[in-house]
Design a protein around this motif. Structure first.
Motif, PDB file in Angstrom:
ATOM      1  N   PHE A  75       0.832  -1.205   0.000  1.00 42.12           N
ATOM      2  CA  PHE A  75       0.000   0.000   0.000  1.00 42.12           C
ATOM      3  C   PHE A  75       0.866   1.254   0.000  1.00 42.12           C
ATOM      4  CE2 PHE A  75      -1.865   3.381   2.617  1.00 42.12           C
ATOM      5  CZ  PHE A  75      -2.960   3.707   1.839  1.00 42.12           C
ATOM      6  N   MET A  76       1.872   1.290   0.868  1.00 43.05           N
ATOM      7  CA  MET A  76       2.746   2.455   0.951  1.00 43.05           C
ATOM      8  C   MET A  76       3.547   2.631  -0.346  1.00 43.05           C
ATOM      9  SD  MET A  76       2.053   3.913   3.755  1.00 43.05           S
ATOM     10  CE  MET A  76       3.365   5.079   3.947  1.00 43.05           C
ATOM     11  N   GLU A  77       4.035   1.538  -0.896  1.00 39.77           N
ATOM     12  CA  GLU A  77       4.789   1.627  -2.154  1.00 39.77           C
ATOM     13  C   GLU A  77       3.907   2.114  -3.298  1.00 39.77           C
ATOM     14  OE1 GLU A  77       6.296  -2.349  -2.479  1.00 39.77           O
ATOM     15  OE2 GLU A  77       8.100  -1.887  -1.309  1.00 39.77           O
ATOM     16  N   ASP A  78       2.639   1.720  -3.294  1.00 38.60           N
ATOM     17  CA  ASP A  78       1.710   2.118  -4.356  1.00 38.60           C
ATOM     18  C   ASP A  78       1.332   3.599  -4.288  1.00 38.60           C
ATOM     19  OD1 ASP A  78       1.762  -0.437  -5.336  1.00 38.60           O
ATOM     20  OD2 ASP A  78      -0.185  -1.032  -4.506  1.00 38.60           O
ATOM     21  N   LEU A  79       1.683   4.279  -3.207  1.00 36.72           N
ATOM     22  CA  LEU A  79       1.381   5.709  -3.091  1.00 36.72           C
ATOM     23  C   LEU A  79       2.303   6.558  -3.963  1.00 36.72           C
ATOM     24  CD1 LEU A  79       0.685   6.071   0.743  1.00 36.72           C
ATOM     25  CD2 LEU A  79      -0.978   6.053  -1.125  1.00 36.72           C
ATOM     26  N   HIS A  80       3.419   5.979  -4.423  1.00 39.43           N
ATOM     27  CA  HIS A  80       4.382   6.668  -5.297  1.00 39.43           C
ATOM     28  C   HIS A  80       4.833   7.996  -4.675  1.00 39.43           C
ATOM     29  CE1 HIS A  80       3.541   3.655  -8.285  1.00 39.43           C
ATOM     30  NE2 HIS A  80       2.257   3.937  -8.215  1.00 39.43           N
ATOM     31  N   LEU A  81       5.419   7.894  -3.502  1.00 37.60           N
ATOM     32  CA  LEU A  81       5.893   9.079  -2.780  1.00 37.60           C
ATOM     33  C   LEU A  81       7.360   9.366  -3.056  1.00 37.60           C
ATOM     34  CD1 LEU A  81       4.149   8.418   0.646  1.00 37.60           C
ATOM     35  CD2 LEU A  81       3.356   9.869  -1.234  1.00 37.60           C
ATOM     36  N   GLY A  82       7.947   8.738  -4.063  1.00 40.18           N
ATOM     37  CA  GLY A  82       9.370   8.892  -4.354  1.00 40.18           C
ATOM     38  C   GLY A  82       9.776  10.322  -4.644  1.00 40.18           C
ATOM     39  N   GLY A  83       8.908  11.136  -5.200  1.00 44.93           N
ATOM     40  CA  GLY A  83       9.254  12.508  -5.551  1.00 44.93           C
ATOM     41  C   GLY A  83       9.138  13.487  -4.400  1.00 44.93           C
ATOM     42  N   LEU A  84       8.663  13.051  -3.259  1.00 45.77           N
ATOM     43  CA  LEU A  84       8.510  13.962  -2.111  1.00 45.77           C
ATOM     44  C   LEU A  84       9.802  14.029  -1.301  1.00 45.77           C
ATOM     45  CD1 LEU A  84       4.988  12.983  -0.767  1.00 45.77           C
ATOM     46  CD2 LEU A  84       5.593  14.960  -2.151  1.00 45.77           C
ATOM     47  N   ASP A  85      10.080  15.205  -0.782  1.00 41.44           N
ATOM     48  CA  ASP A  85      11.242  15.378   0.082  1.00 41.44           C
ATOM     49  C   ASP A  85      10.801  15.065   1.507  1.00 41.44           C
ATOM     50  OD1 ASP A  85      13.625  16.031   1.280  1.00 41.44           O
ATOM     51  OD2 ASP A  85      13.320  18.206   1.135  1.00 41.44           O
ATOM     52  N   LEU A  86      11.150  13.890   1.967  1.00 40.14           N
ATOM     53  CA  LEU A  86      10.722  13.454   3.293  1.00 40.14           C
ATOM     54  C   LEU A  86      11.864  13.468   4.304  1.00 40.14           C
ATOM     55  CD1 LEU A  86       8.448  10.445   2.250  1.00 40.14           C
ATOM     56  CD2 LEU A  86       7.759  12.778   2.805  1.00 40.14           C
ATOM     57  N   GLU A  87      12.960  14.123   3.977  1.00 44.34           N
ATOM     58  CA  GLU A  87      14.096  14.200   4.890  1.00 44.34           C
ATOM     59  C   GLU A  87      13.779  15.184   6.010  1.00 44.34           C
ATOM     60  OE1 GLU A  87      16.969  12.419   4.831  1.00 44.34           O
ATOM     61  OE2 GLU A  87      16.050  11.304   3.177  1.00 44.34           O
ATOM     62  N   ARG A  88      14.174  14.808   7.223  1.00 44.07           N
ATOM     63  CA  ARG A  88      13.982  15.689   8.377  1.00 44.07           C
ATOM     64  C   ARG A  88      15.282  16.432   8.657  1.00 44.07           C
ATOM     65  NH1 ARG A  88      11.340  12.886  13.451  1.00 44.07           N
ATOM     66  NH2 ARG A  88      11.863  14.951  14.184  1.00 44.07           N
ATOM     67  N   GLU A  89      15.133  17.628   9.165  1.00 46.85           N
ATOM     68  CA  GLU A  89      16.311  18.367   9.603  1.00 46.85           C
ATOM     69  C   GLU A  89      16.795  17.757  10.906  1.00 46.85           C
ATOM     70  OE1 GLU A  89      15.763  22.570   9.773  1.00 46.85           O
ATOM     71  OE2 GLU A  89      14.669  22.598   7.875  1.00 46.85           O
ATOM     72  N   ALA A  90      18.087  17.904  11.164  1.00 47.02           N
ATOM     73  CA  ALA A  90      18.656  17.369  12.396  1.00 47.02           C
ATOM     74  C   ALA A  90      17.963  18.032  13.587  1.00 47.02           C
ATOM     75  CB  ALA A  90      20.149  17.627  12.434  1.00 47.02           C
ATOM     76  N   ASP A  91      17.631  17.228  14.556  1.00 44.61           N
ATOM     77  CA  ASP A  91      16.933  17.726  15.738  1.00 44.61           C
ATOM     78  C   ASP A  91      17.945  17.836  16.866  1.00 44.61           C
ATOM     79  OD1 ASP A  91      15.002  18.498  17.516  1.00 44.61           O
ATOM     80  OD2 ASP A  91      14.139  16.500  17.763  1.00 44.61           O
ATOM     81  N   HIS A  92      18.283  19.059  17.235  1.00 45.47           N
ATOM     82  CA  HIS A  92      19.248  19.271  18.305  1.00 45.47           C
ATOM     83  C   HIS A  92      18.500  19.456  19.613  1.00 45.47           C
ATOM     84  CE1 HIS A  92      22.359  19.569  15.319  1.00 45.47           C
ATOM     85  NE2 HIS A  92      21.604  20.432  14.639  1.00 45.47           N
ATOM     86  N   ASP A  93      19.154  19.017  20.672  1.00 51.72           N
ATOM     87  CA  ASP A  93      18.525  19.157  21.987  1.00 51.72           C
ATOM     88  C   ASP A  93      18.276  20.608  22.296  1.00 51.72           C
ATOM     89  OD1 ASP A  93      18.702  16.439  22.261  1.00 51.72           O
ATOM     90  OD2 ASP A  93      20.604  16.504  23.363  1.00 51.72           O
ATOM     91  N   ARG A  94      17.246  20.868  23.080  1.00 53.03           N
ATOM     92  CA  ARG A  94      16.957  22.223  23.515  1.00 53.03           C
ATOM     93  C   ARG A  94      17.604  22.456  24.883  1.00 53.03           C
ATOM     94  NH1 ARG A  94      10.599  22.294  23.233  1.00 53.03           N
ATOM     95  NH2 ARG A  94      10.914  20.139  23.771  1.00 53.03           N
ATOM     96  N   ASP A  95      17.949  23.695  25.130  1.00 51.88           N
ATOM     97  CA  ASP A  95      18.465  24.055  26.452  1.00 51.88           C
ATOM     98  C   ASP A  95      17.259  24.257  27.371  1.00 51.88           C
ATOM     99  OD1 ASP A  95      21.086  23.988  25.644  1.00 51.88           O
ATOM    100  OD2 ASP A  95      21.061  26.075  25.009  1.00 51.88           O
ATOM    101  N   VAL A  96      17.261  23.526  28.461  1.00 54.43           N
ATOM    102  CA  VAL A  96      16.170  23.628  29.434  1.00 54.43           C
ATOM    103  C   VAL A  96      16.782  23.982  30.776  1.00 54.43           C
ATOM    104  CG1 VAL A  96      14.312  22.392  30.579  1.00 54.43           C
ATOM    105  CG2 VAL A  96      14.860  21.876  28.184  1.00 54.43           C
ATOM    106  N   GLU A  97      16.226  25.014  31.416  1.00 51.12           N
ATOM    107  CA  GLU A  97      16.695  25.386  32.741  1.00 51.12           C
ATOM    108  C   GLU A  97      15.857  24.713  33.789  1.00 51.12           C
ATOM    109  OE1 GLU A  97      17.270  29.541  33.358  1.00 51.12           O
ATOM    110  OE2 GLU A  97      17.756  29.836  31.235  1.00 51.12           O
ATOM    111  N   PHE A  98      16.546  24.191  34.820  1.00 50.55           N
ATOM    112  CA  PHE A  98      15.852  23.553  35.937  1.00 50.55           C
ATOM    113  C   PHE A  98      15.891  24.408  37.148  1.00 50.55           C
ATOM    114  CE2 PHE A  98      16.922  19.916  33.230  1.00 50.55           C
ATOM    115  CZ  PHE A  98      15.704  19.284  33.169  1.00 50.55           C
TER     116      PHE A  98
END
Length: 98
Positions: A75-98
């Motif tokens: 089903f997922m392969e039949d959606l033909h999503l090859g042309g979509l940019d599905l890359e995520r940007e790197a997720d860096h930790d957030r600074d949290v103050e305690f």
């Protein structure tokens, strides 16, 4: 000339074409089901307009062929999503103050 009396709802007869008024179908549901299995689909009308059809399960299955389920991966392969940019940007930790 004699006075005509109308039969009560439970004594009314179905028309030869397999048509029922709702109140008659409710009162004689077993008969509606029997006729649907033996004679074919039965129409039920509400306020003079066809509303539903009662039919045997065999007739229903003949009219609605089973649709095979497609495996999820296919089903997922039949959606033909090859042309979509599905890359995520790197997720860096957030600074949290305690």
């Amino acid at each position: 000339m004699g006075k005509q009396t109308q039969l009560p709802a439970t004594k009314r007869r179905v028309s030869p074409a397999g048509r029922w008024e709702l109140e008659d179908a409710k009162a004689r549901f077993s008969e509606v089901v029997r006729q649907a299995r033996e004679d074919g689909p039965q129409r039920v009308s509400v306020r003079g307009h066809d509303s539903v059809v009662i039919m045997s399960v065999e007739e229903f299955e003949r009219l609605t062929p089973a649709v095979p389920r497609v495996p999820f991966v296919q089903f997922m392969e039949d959606l033909h999503l090859g042309g979509l940019d599905l890359e995520r940007e790197a997720d860096h930790d957030r600074d949290v103050e305690f």
